[in-house]
Design a protein around this motif. Structure first.
Motif, short mmCIF file in Angstrom:
data_model
loop_
_atom_site.label_atom_id
_atom_site.label_comp_id
_atom_site.label_asym_id
_atom_site.label_seq_id
_atom_site.Cartn_x
_atom_site.Cartn_y
_atom_site.Cartn_z
N PHE A 63 -7.30 3.56 -6.97
CA PHE A 63 -6.40 2.50 -6.54
C PHE A 63 -6.39 2.38 -5.02
CE2 PHE A 63 -2.98 4.71 -4.39
CZ PHE A 63 -3.21 6.01 -4.78
N ARG A 123 -2.71 -9.60 -5.52
CA ARG A 123 -1.56 -8.75 -5.81
C ARG A 123 -0.28 -9.40 -5.29
NH1 ARG A 123 -1.13 -3.26 -4.47
NH2 ARG A 123 0.95 -2.45 -4.89
N VAL A 137 2.99 5.91 -2.45
CA VAL A 137 1.95 4.92 -2.66
C VAL A 137 2.37 3.92 -3.72
CG1 VAL A 137 -0.08 6.07 -1.80
CG2 VAL A 137 0.77 6.67 -4.02
N GLN A 138 2.03 2.66 -3.45
CA GLN A 138 2.49 1.58 -4.32
C GLN A 138 1.45 1.18 -5.33
OE1 GLN A 138 3.82 -1.66 -1.96
NE2 GLN A 138 4.75 -0.32 -0.44
N PRO A 176 -4.26 -4.10 -2.19
CA PRO A 176 -3.24 -4.87 -1.45
C PRO A 176 -3.70 -6.23 -0.95
CG PRO A 176 -4.22 -3.25 -0.01
CD PRO A 176 -4.87 -3.06 -1.35
N GLN A 212 0.82 -1.21 0.00
CA GLN A 212 0.00 0.00 0.00
C GLN A 212 0.85 1.26 0.00
OE1 GLN A 212 -3.79 -0.10 2.25
NE2 GLN A 212 -2.92 -1.90 3.23
N SER A 213 1.55 1.50 1.09
CA SER A 213 2.25 2.79 1.16
C SER A 213 3.34 2.83 2.22
CB SER A 213 1.24 3.88 1.45
OG SER A 213 0.66 3.65 2.72
N ALA A 228 -3.83 6.46 1.73
CA ALA A 228 -2.59 6.30 2.48
C ALA A 228 -2.38 7.49 3.40
CB ALA A 228 -1.41 6.19 1.51
#
Lengths: 601, 324
Positions: free
Chosen positions: B168, B277, A289-290, B273, A266-267, B173
């Motif tokens: 996304f 994935r 962020v991924q 996530p 995620q991040s 985040a």
């Protein structure tokens, strides 16, 4: 007498070159990892993490046996300036940067790829020297760097008042500890970067001597600007660093940012270190962020969900992104390559006439225009990028289908059955041209190459295969001792290989211990001699001559066909933050870009 | 409640063993090896000793049989090992991603079950009428849509153009949100992936329900009920729909099993996530232990879904109860 390394003075020229190669190396390091194919979509080579060819080269350049990297030259023009400098807001409270893939917990033993892993790691840590926007190592944690006349001892004086972000002081004993630690716990990439170092000794609170086995002019670039200084008080208790389960948020470094949160896949969240010794960063909070792939990252910058993307954007995306306000693009040359490989130990590719004909058949400008929409430089038959100071202008790269056909006719490769494909020893000259399926630009290039080869009566059937299958065919087990299982292949190396002429030896030398990257099984005694001379020669003028000679030989012998060098393009939201520093090979998201102008070297 | 006899249990165990074996073998037959993790120029510079060290560390110097025995040993002790890439315990990597995948799969399964069953029932009831033909055509077109394409279309429309939904991730985040605000944020992030998954899985439910209904409608007891003067609504829901549900349940159970695997594409498109994935990245990085663990989870999910169907089926349809 000691000489001092700094920006002015007589050393500038070679330092610049060293710097450039380091910059490229680091950047390439960025490409290292060879992790998931997912990211390896169409982009400049710096983002091709999956490309085995795009290696973690920082360590390579640190190999002392590599010696000097182009210590000749006046250093200008090697790292070209970005075509369009970045501009926009000069401070931000929160900056969201899109990256592709996960980098695990960001400590020196567990981060995954050279890019963006190393860049992220160095947000939290500092190295003794720091490359500037031109890729030249500048004093950083070390305020002065003096090298002894024999080149074996580097005496450093550290900046005063530097603290780790847990409040402890960073002093000479931490530097000495770092060197010892990496050398004794060899699972880190930095252990390889320190190869050739015999030891480090604190000679005072802020002074330290680092000694080398052999003189290594690239040491400031490849090692001092690469290795993070770790705190002794934390790491002295870590006995098994690779498997040590660090709390992802307790990495302690002296860098401008502190990792405060990590959510896998995620991040990462990093907060600015207001007490940073060079001055507080211009961006207070950095959220990384991924994304699973670059399509997702590009959608997110367009929707405003991220403000910048680590990886370069592909040529066809550039106009689309640029047209959208407030997205801006920074562009500049990078030295990653796209090449046509063949197994030169096999007929008919062992015949120099065939190789020459294939090179002549390539309309490189056409590939650059059609596939890369102009965002690349046509390859030189002599391998070296025309923007490099060591480029030999006497080497001409021509497209001449007629001449190519003539060469093949004269060498006895005729089309006896009239099917448009020539025959070699009675067998049609038809081969499979393999290319990785996850690299769109390379696939399109392959298709053009195939058409161009058809014009000289050589059949090349483009086969797109999963990228590890492709790697296994060209470079089985990543060890050339395993041979090669291909006829024709698309290939590419990351920037450092192109940037450092000494590396040519590893690409073309027939002795596997020197030509470790000789994936085309090329062998030519004359080139062996020149390439090897280059790895040991220290005199700048002689080196320049040798590199020039090598390019002439290269264009004549064609160990492989250099098709083009890719340019880099990076997208950011200028309303959020615009003070981006373009470092060729590292893109724009690195420590330097986030520091205020006065804190940059 | 239906019960499992020994033969059934043996069957499930056999399938599990075969699946685990395939899980073990597949990654090892894929080209590439862990050296690719340090790929590039660096690999060319490794000494033979360094290469050997890497291979040994990965346990790949042992014979296939030794690795296989060890694999089972580890599995039975609940040890899934460490990831080659991140050096983290795999069990931890799976447990932190599982909830996200469950959220996507269960939400989309519920939606597709609800929508599929309802529209399927109505469609069959109005067989041959315009509404039936319209929904039939729509469902068949939806079924033929590639999920990744549909996902990208939704991103382009709702995130990039309209800017009303996130494109996304599972949550914003570093948002610092907690409680209901966080739940809302998570829900917003789930909308597009769940919509994509629901859209692609509804048609199968719809079609099964519709055909199953049509079959039931032709049964004698329906004619009897109708003749007895049962109301249309009572007829539809009490007699027809209930009996038609059994095959749909099987479809749903199988879809639940598949849904886990199906999230690989969706979670990649939406950079979500979850387990899919994780699998995607593990396959790319030739992270064998993680790949195996993820496939194992998919396998177990599939078996459990089947088991659930086996157990519930007899409840719905007494004719299938095992006689003893």
């Amino acid at each position: 007498m000691m000489k001092t390394l700094n920006r002015t003075g007589s050393n500038t020229a070679w330092l610049r070159l060293l710097a450039m190669s380091l910059a490229l190396a680091l950047l390439a390091a960025a490409c290292g990892g060879g992790d998931d194919e997912g990211d390896d979509d169409e982009g400049v080579d710096t983002e091709e993490t999956a490309d085995a060819a795009d290696g973690d080269a920082a360590t390579e350049s640190s190999d002392p046996s590599e010696g000097d990297t182009e210590s000749d030259s006046d250093g200008d023009a090697v790292l070209a300036e970005p075509d369009e400098p970045a501009s926009g807001s000069d401070a931000a409270t929160t900056l969201r940067a899109g990256m592709i893939g996960d980098e695990a917990s960001l400590n020196p033993y567990t981060y995954i790829t050279g890019f963006p892993g190393w860049n992220l790691l160095m947000m939290q840590y500092d190295s003794l020297m720091q490359i500037d926007g031109d890729g030249i190592p500048q004093p950083w944690l070390a305020e002065t760097v003096d090298v002894s006349d024999d080149g074996l001892t580097y005496s450093l004086t550290l900046a005063e008042g530097v603290t780790f972000n847990d409040g402890e002081t960073l002093d000479a004993s931490d530097v000495a500890f770092t060197v010892d630690y990496f050398l004794n716990n060899s699972q880190s990439r930095f252990s390889r970067a320190l190869a050739g170092v015999t030891g480090a000794e604190a000679t005072g609170d802020l002074t330290v001597d680092i000694t080398l086995e052999a003189a290594n002019p690239s040491f400031p670039l490849s090692t001092l600007s690469d290795v993070p200084i770790i705190p002794e008080h934390v790491w002295s208790e870590v006995t098994d660093p690779e498997n040590h389960q660090f709390d992802s948020v307790t990495n302690v470094g002296s860098g401008p940012y502190v990792l405060t949160d990590y959510a896998p896949d995620q991040s990462y969240t990093m907060e600015a270190n207001p007490d940073y010794f060079r001055g507080a960063p211009a961006v207070d909070e950095l959220v990384l962020v991924q994304f699973a792939d670059d399509t997702g990252a590009q959608a997110a910058i367009r929707s405003g969900e991220v403000d910048v993307i680590f990886d370069g954007v592909s040529p066809e995306q550039v106009p689309l992104l640029d047209a959208q306000d407030p997205i801006d693009i920074v562009q500049g040359p990078e030295f990653s390559t796209d090449l046509l490989y063949y197994d030169a130990s096999k007929a008919p590719f062992d015949d120099v006439a065939v190789r020459q004909a294939m090179s002549l058949a390539m309309d490189r400008q056409d590939i650059v225009d059609t596939v890369f929409l102009g965002a690349a430089t046509p390859g030189s038959a002599g391998w070296i990028h025309p923007d490099q100071v060591s480029f030999n202008p006497d080497v001409e790269t021509t497209t001449d289908v007629e001449q190519a056909n003539g060469l093949l006719e004269d060498a006895g490769y005729t089309d006896s059955d009239g099917d448009g494909i020539r025959e070699a020893d009675g067998e049609p000259m038809s081969y499979e041209l393999i290319t990785p399926s996850d690299n769109t630009l390379r696939l399109r290039t392959a298709e053009l190459v195939s058409e161009m080869l058809a014009e000289i009566g050589i059949g090349a059937e483009v086969t797109s295969v999963e990228s590890t299958t492709w790697e296994e065919a060209v470079w089985p087990g990543f060890d050339i001792a395993n041979g090669r299982n291909y006829d024709l292949a698309m290939w590419g190396w990351s920037a450092p290989i192109q940037a450092d002429a000494s590396r040519v030896a590893s690409l073309v030398h027939s002795d596997p211990s020197i030509g470790a990257l000789n994936l085309t099984a090329f062998s030519n005694p004359e080139m062996d001699e020149v390439a090897q001379a280059l790895t040991v020669e220290g005199d700048p003028d002689t080196r320049l001559e040798l590199i020039g000679e090598l390019q002439t030989l290269f264009a004549e012998q064609l160990p492989f066909v250099t098709l083009l060098y890719r340019d880099g393009a990076y997208a950011y939201n200028s309303e959020v933050y615009g003070e981006w520093e373009f470092i060729a090979g590292q893109g724009i998201v690195s420590k330097l870009s986030l520091l205020p102008a006065e804190a940059r070297p | 409640m239906g019960r499992l006899d020994t033969r059934r249990i043996a069957q499930y165990l056999l399938v599990l063993v075969i699946a685990v074996t395939i899980n073990f073998l597949l990654p090892r037959f894929m080209p590439g090896n862990p050296l690719a993790l340090i790929a590039g120029v660096d690999v060319g510079l490794l000494t033979p000793e360094q290469r050997a060290e890497i291979v040994t560390a990965a346990g790949l110097d042992q014979s296939l049989l030794q690795q296989y025995v060890q694999y089972w040993g580890n599995l039975l002790t609940g040890d899934l090992g460490f990831s080659y890439r991140s050096s983290r315990p795999i069990i931890e990597m799976i447990t932190e991603r599982l909830p996200w995948t469950l959220l996507l799969t269960l939400a989309s399964l519920a939606i597709s079950a609800l929508v599929g069953v309802t529209t399927g029932a109505i469609s069959a009831w109005r067989r041959g009428k315009a509404s039936d033909l319209t929904s039939l055509t729509t469902m068949i077109s939806l079924e033929s849509m590639p999920p990744f394409w549909l996902g990208m279309l939704l991103i382009s429309g709702f995130a990039v153009t309209l800017g009303i939904l996130p494109s996304f991730g599972a949550e914003t985040a570093a948002s610092g949100l907690t409680g209901w605000d966080r739940a809302l944020d998570i829900a917003q992030h789930a909308v597009l992936p769940v919509a994509t998954l629901s859209i692609v899985s509804t048609p199968a439910v719809y079609l099964t329900m519709r055909y199953s209904m049509l079959e039931t409608l032709g049964e004698d007891y329906i004619r009897t009920a109708r003749a007895k003067g049962a109301s249309e609504a009572r007829l539809l829901f009490r007699h027809v729909a209930r009996n038609a549900l059994a095959p749909v349940l099987t479809v749903l159970a199988i879809r639940l099993g598949f849904a886990f695997g199906g999230t690989v594409v969706i979670e990649t498109v939406f950079s979500y996530p979850g387990l899919g994935r994780l699998t995607f990245e593990a396959v790319g990085g030739r992270d064998y232990p993680v790949m195996q663990a993820a496939f194992l989870v998919f396998t177990i999910a599939m078996l459990l879904a089947n088991l659930a169907a086996d157990l519930i089926y007899p409840v719905l349809d007494p004719r299938t109860r095992a006689s003893r």
